[in-house]
Design an enzyme around this catalytic site. Structure first.
Site, PDB file in Angstrom:
ATOM      1  N   ARG A   8     -14.812 140.458  32.269  1.00 35.58           N
ATOM      2  CA  ARG A   8     -14.303 141.488  31.348  1.00 35.58           C
ATOM      3  C   ARG A   8     -15.410 141.972  30.421  1.00 35.58           C
ATOM      4  O   ARG A   8     -16.579 141.640  30.603  1.00 35.58           O
ATOM      5  CB  ARG A   8     -13.113 140.913  30.575  1.00 35.58           C
ATOM      6  CG  ARG A   8     -11.966 140.478  31.518  1.00 35.58           C
ATOM      7  CD  ARG A   8     -10.796 139.909  30.765  1.00 35.58           C
ATOM      8  NE  ARG A   8     -10.250 140.863  29.805  1.00 35.58           N
ATOM      9  CZ  ARG A   8      -9.292 140.541  28.939  1.00 35.58           C
ATOM     10  NH1 ARG A   8      -8.800 139.328  28.912  1.00 35.58           N
ATOM     11  NH2 ARG A   8      -8.834 141.446  28.085  1.00 35.58           N
ATOM     12  N   TYR A  56      -2.682 140.322  32.388  1.00 39.19           N
ATOM     13  CA  TYR A  56      -2.054 139.019  32.149  1.00 39.19           C
ATOM     14  C   TYR A  56      -0.832 138.756  33.016  1.00 39.19           C
ATOM     15  O   TYR A  56      -0.234 137.682  32.944  1.00 39.19           O
ATOM     16  CB  TYR A  56      -1.698 138.886  30.672  1.00 39.19           C
ATOM     17  CG  TYR A  56      -2.883 139.021  29.764  1.00 39.19           C
ATOM     18  CD1 TYR A  56      -3.072 140.166  28.992  1.00 39.19           C
ATOM     19  CD2 TYR A  56      -3.846 138.037  29.705  1.00 39.19           C
ATOM     20  CE1 TYR A  56      -4.188 140.315  28.188  1.00 39.19           C
ATOM     21  CE2 TYR A  56      -4.975 138.155  28.894  1.00 39.19           C
ATOM     22  CZ  TYR A  56      -5.126 139.305  28.132  1.00 39.19           C
ATOM     23  OH  TYR A  56      -6.241 139.432  27.340  1.00 39.19           O
ATOM     24  N   ASN A 102      -5.428 127.530  25.407  1.00 40.75           N
ATOM     25  CA  ASN A 102      -5.759 128.936  25.601  1.00 40.75           C
ATOM     26  C   ASN A 102      -5.887 129.520  24.202  1.00 40.75           C
ATOM     27  O   ASN A 102      -4.904 129.930  23.604  1.00 40.75           O
ATOM     28  CB  ASN A 102      -4.685 129.675  26.386  1.00 40.75           C
ATOM     29  CG  ASN A 102      -5.109 131.120  26.648  1.00 40.75           C
ATOM     30  OD1 ASN A 102      -6.004 131.647  25.993  1.00 40.75           O
ATOM     31  ND2 ASN A 102      -4.451 131.748  27.600  1.00 40.75           N
ATOM     32  N   ASP A 155     -14.831 123.222  15.475  1.00 38.37           N
ATOM     33  CA  ASP A 155     -15.036 122.013  14.667  1.00 38.37           C
ATOM     34  C   ASP A 155     -13.839 121.067  14.777  1.00 38.37           C
ATOM     35  O   ASP A 155     -14.005 119.849  14.839  1.00 38.37           O
ATOM     36  CB  ASP A 155     -15.276 122.397  13.199  1.00 38.37           C
ATOM     37  CG  ASP A 155     -16.650 123.015  12.981  1.00 38.37           C
ATOM     38  OD1 ASP A 155     -16.860 123.621  11.912  1.00 38.37           O
ATOM     39  OD2 ASP A 155     -17.501 122.914  13.899  1.00 38.37           O
ATOM     40  N   PRO A 176      -3.279 133.562  19.687  1.00 40.47           N
ATOM     41  CA  PRO A 176      -2.658 134.817  19.285  1.00 40.47           C
ATOM     42  C   PRO A 176      -2.296 135.761  20.426  1.00 40.47           C
ATOM     43  O   PRO A 176      -3.016 135.838  21.420  1.00 40.47           O
ATOM     44  CB  PRO A 176      -3.694 135.454  18.363  1.00 40.47           C
ATOM     45  CG  PRO A 176      -4.966 134.800  18.682  1.00 40.47           C
ATOM     46  CD  PRO A 176      -4.616 133.409  19.116  1.00 40.47           C
ATOM     47  N   ASN A 177      -1.134 136.431  20.251  1.00 41.85           N
ATOM     48  CA  ASN A 177      -0.637 137.460  21.168  1.00 41.85           C
ATOM     49  C   ASN A 177      -0.064 136.896  22.467  1.00 41.85           C
ATOM     50  O   ASN A 177       0.546 137.632  23.234  1.00 41.85           O
ATOM     51  CB  ASN A 177      -1.736 138.496  21.484  1.00 41.85           C
ATOM     52  CG  ASN A 177      -2.294 139.113  20.221  1.00 41.85           C
ATOM     53  OD1 ASN A 177      -1.554 139.656  19.411  1.00 41.85           O
ATOM     54  ND2 ASN A 177      -3.595 138.958  20.005  1.00 41.85           N
ATOM     55  N   HIS A 201      -7.994 130.185  30.357  1.00 42.55           N
ATOM     56  CA  HIS A 201      -7.789 131.627  30.189  1.00 42.55           C
ATOM     57  C   HIS A 201      -7.057 132.165  31.416  1.00 42.55           C
ATOM     58  O   HIS A 201      -7.449 131.867  32.547  1.00 42.55           O
ATOM     59  CB  HIS A 201      -9.121 132.348  30.041  1.00 42.55           C
ATOM     60  CG  HIS A 201      -9.921 131.876  28.871  1.00 42.55           C
ATOM     61  ND1 HIS A 201      -9.637 132.228  27.570  1.00 42.55           N
ATOM     62  CD2 HIS A 201     -10.990 131.047  28.807  1.00 42.55           C
ATOM     63  CE1 HIS A 201     -10.504 131.650  26.754  1.00 42.55           C
ATOM     64  NE2 HIS A 201     -11.328 130.918  27.483  1.00 42.55           N
ATOM     65  N   ILE A 202      -6.028 132.957  31.195  1.00 48.05           N
ATOM     66  CA  ILE A 202      -5.265 133.550  32.291  1.00 48.05           C
ATOM     67  C   ILE A 202      -6.174 134.480  33.110  1.00 48.05           C
ATOM     68  O   ILE A 202      -6.173 134.445  34.341  1.00 48.05           O
ATOM     69  CB  ILE A 202      -4.067 134.337  31.725  1.00 48.05           C
ATOM     70  CG1 ILE A 202      -3.094 133.382  31.012  1.00 48.05           C
ATOM     71  CG2 ILE A 202      -3.346 135.134  32.809  1.00 48.05           C
ATOM     72  CD1 ILE A 202      -2.092 134.072  30.109  1.00 48.05           C
ATOM     73  N   ALA A 225      -7.939 135.163  21.545  1.00 54.06           N
ATOM     74  CA  ALA A 225      -9.066 135.818  20.862  1.00 54.06           C
ATOM     75  C   ALA A 225      -9.853 134.873  19.956  1.00 54.06           C
ATOM     76  O   ALA A 225     -11.043 135.095  19.713  1.00 54.06           O
ATOM     77  CB  ALA A 225      -8.560 137.006  20.063  1.00 54.06           C
ATOM     78  N   ARG A 227       2.685 142.037  27.759  1.00 52.47           N
ATOM     79  CA  ARG A 227       1.360 142.377  27.242  1.00 52.47           C
ATOM     80  C   ARG A 227       0.380 142.684  28.375  1.00 52.47           C
ATOM     81  O   ARG A 227       0.053 141.813  29.177  1.00 52.47           O
ATOM     82  CB  ARG A 227       0.828 141.178  26.440  1.00 52.47           C
ATOM     83  CG  ARG A 227      -0.589 141.338  25.967  1.00 52.47           C
ATOM     84  CD  ARG A 227      -1.181 140.023  25.507  1.00 52.47           C
ATOM     85  NE  ARG A 227      -2.536 140.242  25.023  1.00 52.47           N
ATOM     86  CZ  ARG A 227      -3.428 139.277  24.816  1.00 52.47           C
ATOM     87  NH1 ARG A 227      -3.107 138.030  25.066  1.00 52.47           N
ATOM     88  NH2 ARG A 227      -4.630 139.568  24.389  1.00 52.47           N
ATOM     89  N   GLU A 251     -10.259 124.148  28.468  1.00 55.08           N
ATOM     90  CA  GLU A 251     -10.163 125.508  27.934  1.00 55.08           C
ATOM     91  C   GLU A 251      -9.595 126.372  29.048  1.00 55.08           C
ATOM     92  O   GLU A 251     -10.129 126.392  30.160  1.00 55.08           O
ATOM     93  CB  GLU A 251     -11.542 126.020  27.522  1.00 55.08           C
ATOM     94  CG  GLU A 251     -11.579 127.477  27.090  1.00 55.08           C
ATOM     95  CD  GLU A 251     -13.001 127.977  26.804  1.00 55.08           C
ATOM     96  OE1 GLU A 251     -13.173 129.203  26.705  1.00 55.08           O
ATOM     97  OE2 GLU A 251     -13.938 127.138  26.723  1.00 55.08           O
TER      98      GLU A 251
HETATM   99  C1  DHK Z   1      -6.198 135.798  26.334  1.00 55.04           C
HETATM  100  C2  DHK Z   1      -6.533 136.630  25.295  1.00 55.04           C
HETATM  101  O1  DHK Z   1      -5.673 136.934  24.368  1.00 55.04           O
HETATM  102  C3  DHK Z   1      -7.840 137.235  25.187  1.00 55.04           C
HETATM  103  O2  DHK Z   1      -8.257 137.372  23.846  1.00 55.04           O
HETATM  104  C4  DHK Z   1      -8.841 136.447  25.953  1.00 55.04           C
HETATM  105  C5  DHK Z   1      -7.177 135.253  27.245  1.00 55.04           C
HETATM  106  C6  DHK Z   1      -8.364 136.094  27.345  1.00 55.04           C
HETATM  107  C7  DHK Z   1      -6.589 134.945  28.610  1.00 55.04           C
HETATM  108  O3  DHK Z   1      -7.089 135.460  29.641  1.00 55.04           O
HETATM  109  O4  DHK Z   1      -5.648 134.139  28.668  1.00 55.04           O
HETATM  110  O5  DHK Z   1      -9.901 137.061  26.061  1.00 55.04           O
END
Ligand code: DHK
Length: 144
Positions: free
Chosen positions: A105, A23, A72, A85, A10-11, A98-99, A75, A18, A96
């Site tokens: 954080r 990011y 990624n 699962d 998401p997002n 994460h940017i 959230a 964003r 896994e």
């Molecule tokens: C991206 C998100 O949307 C956050 O909810 C995570 C992750 C971090 C990222 O760093 O790519 O916490």
């Protein structure tokens, strides 16, 4: 050759606009180009969704079709047992991604359900780190 699945939660469709301080300004389309440019002959299945159901459906697709998963979960990392699962049913390597460095954080970003299945966790390399994740996955799948 089976594809590498690059799944985004998401997002992340708002990447580039964003919270650039966290990011960066690279867009998701540029991230997709980076992944494709880094995968050589290995096909890439690149997806983003704001829906937990859709993300789980994509993991199910990868279970049947994919060599490896780079995810990624955004959230959903910290909320979704259902996603964990689903990933547990995948037999190939899981990275896994994460940017941002989630461990640097707020505490709400510290406990990852996905890390309970992931073979590799990458965090803090920025959006350009997706290319590093693809190269790492190519090593892990070794031409599966
Ligand atoms: C991206 C998100 O949307 C956050 O909810 C995570 C992750 C971090 C990222 O760093 O790519 O916490």
């Amino acid at each position: 050759m089976k594809p590498i699945y690059v799944l985004n939660g998401p997002n992340l469709n708002r990447l580039g606009k964003r919270e650039p301080a966290i990011y960066g300004t690279t867009t998701l389309a540029e991230v997709e180009d980076l992944c494709r440019a880094s995968s050589g002959d290995t096909p890439i299945q690149f997806h983003q969704t704001n829906s937990e159901e859709k993300l789980i459906d994509l993991v199910h697709e990868a279970i049947d079709e994919g060599a490896g998963i780079i995810i990624n979960p955004a959230a959903f990392t910290f909320t979704s047992l259902a996603l964990l699962d689903a990933l547990k049913m995948f037999e190939g390597p899981v990275i896994e991604f994460h940017i941002s460095n989630i461990h640097k954080r707020e505490p709400i970003y510290h406990r990852s359900y996905v890390s309970m299945r992931a073979d590799v966790v990458m965090a803090g390399l920025g959006a350009k780190g997706y290319a590093t994740a693809v190269r790492a996955m190519l090593d892990l799948v070794g031409g599966r």
